[in-house]
Design an enzyme around this catalytic site. Structure first.
Site, PDB file in Angstrom:
ATOM      1  N   SER A  25       0.815  -1.218   0.000  1.00  0.00           N
ATOM      2  CA  SER A  25       0.000   0.000   0.000  1.00  0.00           C
ATOM      3  C   SER A  25       0.849   1.268   0.000  1.00  0.00           C
ATOM      4  O   SER A  25       0.333   2.348  -0.298  1.00  0.00           O
ATOM      5  CB  SER A  25      -0.946   0.006   1.202  1.00  0.00           C
ATOM      6  OG  SER A  25      -0.232  -0.141   2.410  1.00  0.00           O
ATOM      7  N   ASP A  74      -3.242   4.018  15.791  1.00  0.00           N
ATOM      8  CA  ASP A  74      -3.954   2.772  15.485  1.00  0.00           C
ATOM      9  C   ASP A  74      -4.266   2.056  16.785  1.00  0.00           C
ATOM     10  O   ASP A  74      -3.551   2.210  17.784  1.00  0.00           O
ATOM     11  CB  ASP A  74      -3.114   1.867  14.581  1.00  0.00           C
ATOM     12  CG  ASP A  74      -3.971   0.848  13.834  1.00  0.00           C
ATOM     13  OD1 ASP A  74      -4.130   0.997  12.609  1.00  0.00           O
ATOM     14  OD2 ASP A  74      -4.493  -0.084  14.475  1.00  0.00           O
ATOM     15  N   LYS A 155      -9.197   6.101   2.378  1.00  0.00           N
ATOM     16  CA  LYS A 155      -9.656   4.998   1.534  1.00  0.00           C
ATOM     17  C   LYS A 155     -11.176   4.936   1.549  1.00  0.00           C
ATOM     18  O   LYS A 155     -11.809   5.118   2.593  1.00  0.00           O
ATOM     19  CB  LYS A 155      -9.090   3.672   2.038  1.00  0.00           C
ATOM     20  CG  LYS A 155      -9.554   2.453   1.236  1.00  0.00           C
ATOM     21  CD  LYS A 155      -9.071   1.158   1.850  1.00  0.00           C
ATOM     22  CE  LYS A 155      -7.583   1.016   1.715  1.00  0.00           C
ATOM     23  NZ  LYS A 155      -7.110  -0.305   2.220  1.00  0.00           N
TER      24      LYS A 155
END
Length: 295
Positions: A25, A74, A155
Site C-alpha cells: 500500500s 492505530d 480509503k
C-alpha cells in the site's frame, strides 16, 4: 503482507519487500502524491488507522529533513518508525485528539490521511456501510485538528451511494476528487478520496464526545445527513455531487491485477515487518498449551 502464491507473483508486493516497505500500500500513497503533490509544504501530519505502518514509512522518508512532526494512530501496536510518533489509541476518543495536539504543541495539522478499512465480509453493501462509518469517524477527528486549507485523504469503497459522502465532503473542502492509484487493483472497489482545501463551517465548533454518534457530531455543520438514503436531505436547489475520478500512477508501470512469472533462481524475501499482534496469536498460544482440542 501475505504469502499466497498470487502475492509472490504480484510485482508491487515483491517491490515493497525489496525496497523495505511494510506493505504494498506504500505505492498507493506515493502515486497519490505524484498526482496531487500532497507533501508540498507540510510539517504536521497525522496517519490514522496506520498499522502496519507503510504510509507512515512513506511520510517519514518523503518529509525527512523538513523538520516535520508525524503522528501515527492505530488500535493495534506498531513497531517504531524513525521520525514517527506512534500512538496506540482509538481515533474517536477525545484523549487521542488532545495527545496529538500536545505533540504538535497546540498547532493544527497540515495533512491527515487514513488507509484504514474493516475486515471485508464479501457483502458489498455491508462493507461499504462500515467503511463509510470509518471514514466519518476519521473525519470527526480531522475536523477537530486540521487547519484551514489542509488536506484529508482516506480509503473509500465505491458503491451506489458513494455520492452521498462526496456531497457531505464538498461542504467541508474546496475540492473533492476520487482517485484510483495504479497500485490499487482494478478489480477492487477500493479508491481514495482526496479532499483539498479544508474550509471549516461558519459557526460550527466540532468537539469529540464518546456519547455522540457521527450523525449527531455533524448536525451543527449543516452538511446534509443520510437518514434514509432515498430521502437524502440537501438545501433547496442544490444537487448531489459526483467527485471527479482520477487514475494515478504511470500507465507504463506494472499492472496490479496481473501476476508475473517467478524466476527459477529467485530469492524468497521475508516480510519487512512481522505482525506485532496478529489475530491468530492467541490461537497459536492455545495450540502450544494443548488447549485446542478437535471435538
Amino acid at each position: 503482507m501475505g504469502k499466497s502464491s498470487k502475492d509472490k507473483r504480484d510485482l508491487y508486493y515483491r517491490r515493497a519487500k525489496e525496497e523495505g516497505w511494510r506493505a504494498r500500500s506504500a505505492f498507493k500513497l506515493l502515486q497519490l502524491n505524484q498526482e496531487f503533490n500532497l507533501f508540498d509544504g507540510i510539517t504536521r501530519v497525522v496517519d490514522l488507522c496506520a498499522a502496519p505502518g507503510s504510509w507512515s514509512q512513506v511520510l517519514s522518508r518523503e518529509l525527512q529533513g523538513k523538520n516535520a512532526k508525524i503522528v501515527a494512530v492505530d488500535l493495534q501496536p506498531m513497531t517504531p518508525i524513525d521520525g514517527v510518533t506512534t500512538i496506540q489509541a482509538d481515533i474517536t476518543h477525545p484523549n487521542t485528539l488532545q495527545t496529538i495536539l500536545d505533540i504538535f504543541a497546540g498547532e493544527q495539522a497540515d495533512f491527515v490521511c487514513s488507509d484504514g478499512a474493516p475486515d471485508v465480509t464479501g457483502l458489498h453493501d455491508l462493507d461499504e456501510y462500515i467503511q463509510a462509518q470509518l471514514i466519518l469517524s476519521a473525519l470527526q477527528l480531522t475536523t477537530c485538528l486540521l487547519k484551514p486549507g489542509g488536506t484529508f485523504v482516506a480509503k473509500i469503497f465505491r458503491g451506489r451511494d458513494i455520492d452521498l459522502l462526496y456531497s457531505q465532503l464538498s461542504y467541508l473542502f474546496e475540492r473533492v476528487i476520487c482517485a484510483k492509484p495504479r497500485a490499487s487493483r482494478g478489480t477492487s472497489l477500493e479508491a481514495f478520496i482526496v479532499c483539498l482545501g479544508y474550509k471549516p463551517r461558519p459557526g460550527w465548533n466540532p468537539k469529540l464526545d464518546l456519547q455522540t454518534s457521527t450523525e449527531e457530531f455533524f448536525e451543527g455543520a449543516d452538511i446534509g445527513k443520510a437518514g434514509n438514503l432515498e430521502h437524502f436531505e440537501l438545501p433547496d436547489d442544490e444537487e448531489r455531487k459526483i467527485a471527479k475520478f482520477v487514475a494515478c500512477g504511470d500507465i507504463n508501470d506494472v499492472d496490479s491485477d496481473a501476476t508475473y512469472t517467478l524466476e527459477l533462481n529467485r530469492l524468497a524475501l521475508e516480510p519487512v515487518q512481522m505482525p506485532t499482534a496478529p489475530p491468530y496469536k492467541k490461537a497459536l498460544e492455545m495450540k502450544r498449551r494443548g488447549d485446542l482440542i478437535r471435538r
